[in-house]
Design a protein around this motif. Sequence first.
Motif, short mmCIF file in Angstrom:
data_model
loop_
_atom_site.label_atom_id
_atom_site.label_comp_id
_atom_site.label_asym_id
_atom_site.label_seq_id
_atom_site.Cartn_x
_atom_site.Cartn_y
_atom_site.Cartn_z
N ALA A 1 34.39 47.13 46.60
CA ALA A 1 36.11 46.00 47.22
C ALA A 1 35.74 45.16 46.08
CB ALA A 1 35.76 45.88 49.35
N LEU A 2 37.12 45.10 45.80
CA LEU A 2 37.26 44.27 44.44
C LEU A 2 38.01 43.15 44.76
CD1 LEU A 2 38.12 46.69 41.70
CD2 LEU A 2 35.73 45.48 41.81
N GLY A 3 37.21 41.75 45.20
CA GLY A 3 38.58 41.26 45.04
C GLY A 3 39.42 39.96 44.28
N GLY A 4 39.37 39.44 44.94
CA GLY A 4 41.04 38.02 43.90
C GLY A 4 41.36 37.41 44.83
N ILE A 5 42.28 36.83 43.98
CA ILE A 5 43.61 36.49 44.87
C ILE A 5 44.70 37.36 45.10
CG2 ILE A 5 45.70 35.30 43.80
CD1 ILE A 5 44.41 34.20 41.09
N TYR A 6 45.23 37.58 46.31
CA TYR A 6 45.65 38.29 47.60
C TYR A 6 46.92 37.97 47.16
CZ TYR A 6 47.43 40.69 51.95
OH TYR A 6 48.26 41.03 52.38
N SER A 7 47.71 39.12 46.98
CA SER A 7 49.14 39.28 47.11
C SER A 7 49.94 40.09 48.05
CB SER A 7 49.12 40.17 45.95
OG SER A 7 51.09 40.34 46.26
N ALA A 8 50.25 39.31 49.37
CA ALA A 8 51.26 40.01 50.04
C ALA A 8 52.35 41.40 50.18
CB ALA A 8 51.82 38.98 51.37
N THR A 9 53.13 40.81 48.85
CA THR A 9 54.21 41.86 48.44
C THR A 9 52.88 43.23 47.64
OG1 THR A 9 55.25 40.16 47.22
CG2 THR A 9 55.37 42.14 46.03
N HIS A 10 52.32 42.83 47.64
CA HIS A 10 51.91 44.17 46.39
C HIS A 10 50.37 44.45 48.09
CE1 HIS A 10 53.51 44.17 43.18
NE2 HIS A 10 53.00 42.97 43.53
N ASP A 11 49.81 43.79 48.64
CA ASP A 11 48.49 43.87 49.75
C ASP A 11 47.53 44.17 48.65
OD1 ASP A 11 47.83 43.96 51.87
OD2 ASP A 11 48.51 46.08 53.00
N SER A 12 47.53 43.95 47.77
CA SER A 12 46.23 43.73 46.53
C SER A 12 45.51 42.86 46.75
CB SER A 12 46.49 44.83 45.77
OG SER A 12 47.47 44.03 44.75
N PHE A 13 44.58 42.48 45.62
CA PHE A 13 44.03 41.55 45.29
C PHE A 13 44.01 41.46 43.57
CE2 PHE A 13 41.55 42.15 49.09
CZ PHE A 13 42.12 41.41 49.65
N GLY A 14 44.38 40.40 42.69
CA GLY A 14 44.21 40.30 41.61
C GLY A 14 43.77 38.87 40.59
N GLY A 15 45.32 38.89 39.43
CA GLY A 15 44.33 37.74 39.12
C GLY A 15 42.79 37.93 38.62
N MET A 16 42.49 36.70 37.74
CA MET A 16 40.90 36.90 37.01
C MET A 16 40.04 37.08 38.13
SD MET A 16 41.82 36.32 33.88
CE MET A 16 39.28 36.22 33.19
N PRO A 17 39.95 36.56 38.72
CA PRO A 17 38.57 36.61 39.99
C PRO A 17 38.65 38.10 40.36
CG PRO A 17 40.26 34.85 40.84
CD PRO A 17 40.91 35.34 39.82
N CYS A 18 39.48 38.93 40.04
CA CYS A 18 39.82 40.35 40.66
C CYS A 18 39.19 41.09 38.58
CB CYS A 18 40.63 40.97 41.00
SG CYS A 18 40.83 42.95 41.26
N ALA A 19 40.11 41.24 37.97
CA ALA A 19 39.49 41.80 36.79
C ALA A 19 38.27 41.22 36.14
CB ALA A 19 40.34 40.60 35.90
N GLU A 20 37.60 40.42 36.17
CA GLU A 20 36.15 39.78 36.00
C GLU A 20 35.23 40.78 37.10
OE1 GLU A 20 36.08 35.94 36.41
OE2 GLU A 20 36.72 35.21 34.92
N ALA A 21 35.85 41.03 38.67
CA ALA A 21 35.03 42.20 39.00
C ALA A 21 35.38 43.18 38.71
CB ALA A 21 35.73 41.88 40.51
N VAL A 22 36.17 43.47 38.34
CA VAL A 22 36.17 44.78 37.78
C VAL A 22 35.36 44.73 35.99
CG1 VAL A 22 38.34 46.35 36.53
CG2 VAL A 22 38.64 45.56 38.19
N GLU A 23 35.25 44.86 35.97
CA GLU A 23 34.61 44.10 33.89
C GLU A 23 33.63 45.05 33.80
OE1 GLU A 23 36.74 41.41 32.49
OE2 GLU A 23 37.67 41.83 31.36
N ALA A 24 32.73 44.11 35.91
CA ALA A 24 31.73 44.15 35.60
C ALA A 24 30.73 45.95 35.92
CB ALA A 24 31.33 43.32 36.78
N LEU A 25 31.95 46.87 35.95
CA LEU A 25 31.88 47.82 36.99
C LEU A 25 31.95 49.11 34.96
CD1 LEU A 25 33.82 48.57 40.11
CD2 LEU A 25 31.23 47.32 39.39
N HIS A 26 31.45 50.01 35.93
CA HIS A 26 31.58 51.27 34.57
C HIS A 26 31.52 52.94 35.46
CE1 HIS A 26 32.04 53.02 30.60
NE2 HIS A 26 31.51 53.80 30.78
N THR A 27 33.66 53.17 35.88
CA THR A 27 32.90 54.31 36.49
C THR A 27 33.58 55.71 36.07
OG1 THR A 27 35.29 53.87 37.06
CG2 THR A 27 34.25 52.84 38.38
#
Length: 266
Positions: free
Chosen positions: A152-178
């Motif tokens: 689960a990739l966390g970050g800043i929660y957006s109720a409009t999109h019901d998802s997590f985003g922002g720099m914290p999420c981008a950094e979590a993504v960048e730690a992976l290679h799928t």
Amino acid sequence: MTSDVDGDTTELSRPARRQAEIAAYVVEHGSVSANDLVEAFGVSVMTVHRDLDELERQGVVRKYRGGVSAQPTSVFESNVAYRLNTAQTEKAAIARHARAMIEPGMSVMLDDSTSALALIDLFEDITPLTVATNFLPAITKLAALRDITLLALGGIYSATHDSFGGMPCAEAVEALHTDLLFCSVSAVSPTHAFHQEEEIVLVKRAMLRAAKTKVLLVDHAKLQRTALHRLAPLTDFDVVVVDEKTPKDLIQPLRDHGATVEVAKL
């Protein structure tokens, strides 16, 4: 004293309940006038506009002169409730086509699109899988499946999109290679993929960098829209999957500019 408190609570919750009902009404109809809402809910024009101001603040709807819409524009991305109810047949067909790209044991990343969400219903017979996503509805669905390792990739929660985003999420993504990324966007030109919101683009670009094979899922309506922010050239995606309702004169320019386009049968 207890009954007074209960009465106050009921009174305070009434506008919120009405706003939720108005939001559902607009999502169902796409666009409505303020007078439609006055008649449907039996309230004053002033009350309707006050409710719509609050719903617009939450990013659920977009007001325009004389009415309100849940539909996207070049600068407004629809609320997730609206997106979940549009192009369902097309998204299901695209998901069935994309599912053939997944093999047991793979690692898969899903963005916060409802197009990628449709894939999860097809995961049960191709497990085990490792799946990473920032989309809360996807996280909820995946948590109920067996043989899924969920990231689960966390970050800043957006109720409009019901998802997590922002720099914290981008950094979590960048730690992976799928192995795979399945994602979507709001609009597609003959050369590029676009989205209305810069912060969403930030996370999607990180996802593109983090995946070996990148698959863009787009129903035909997205080839007829515009959005403000350019995400990436279509040639950055290994495959672009469209549904068979997409006119050939919209598909050919994508191929002419180097994109690999596959058509999902309905």
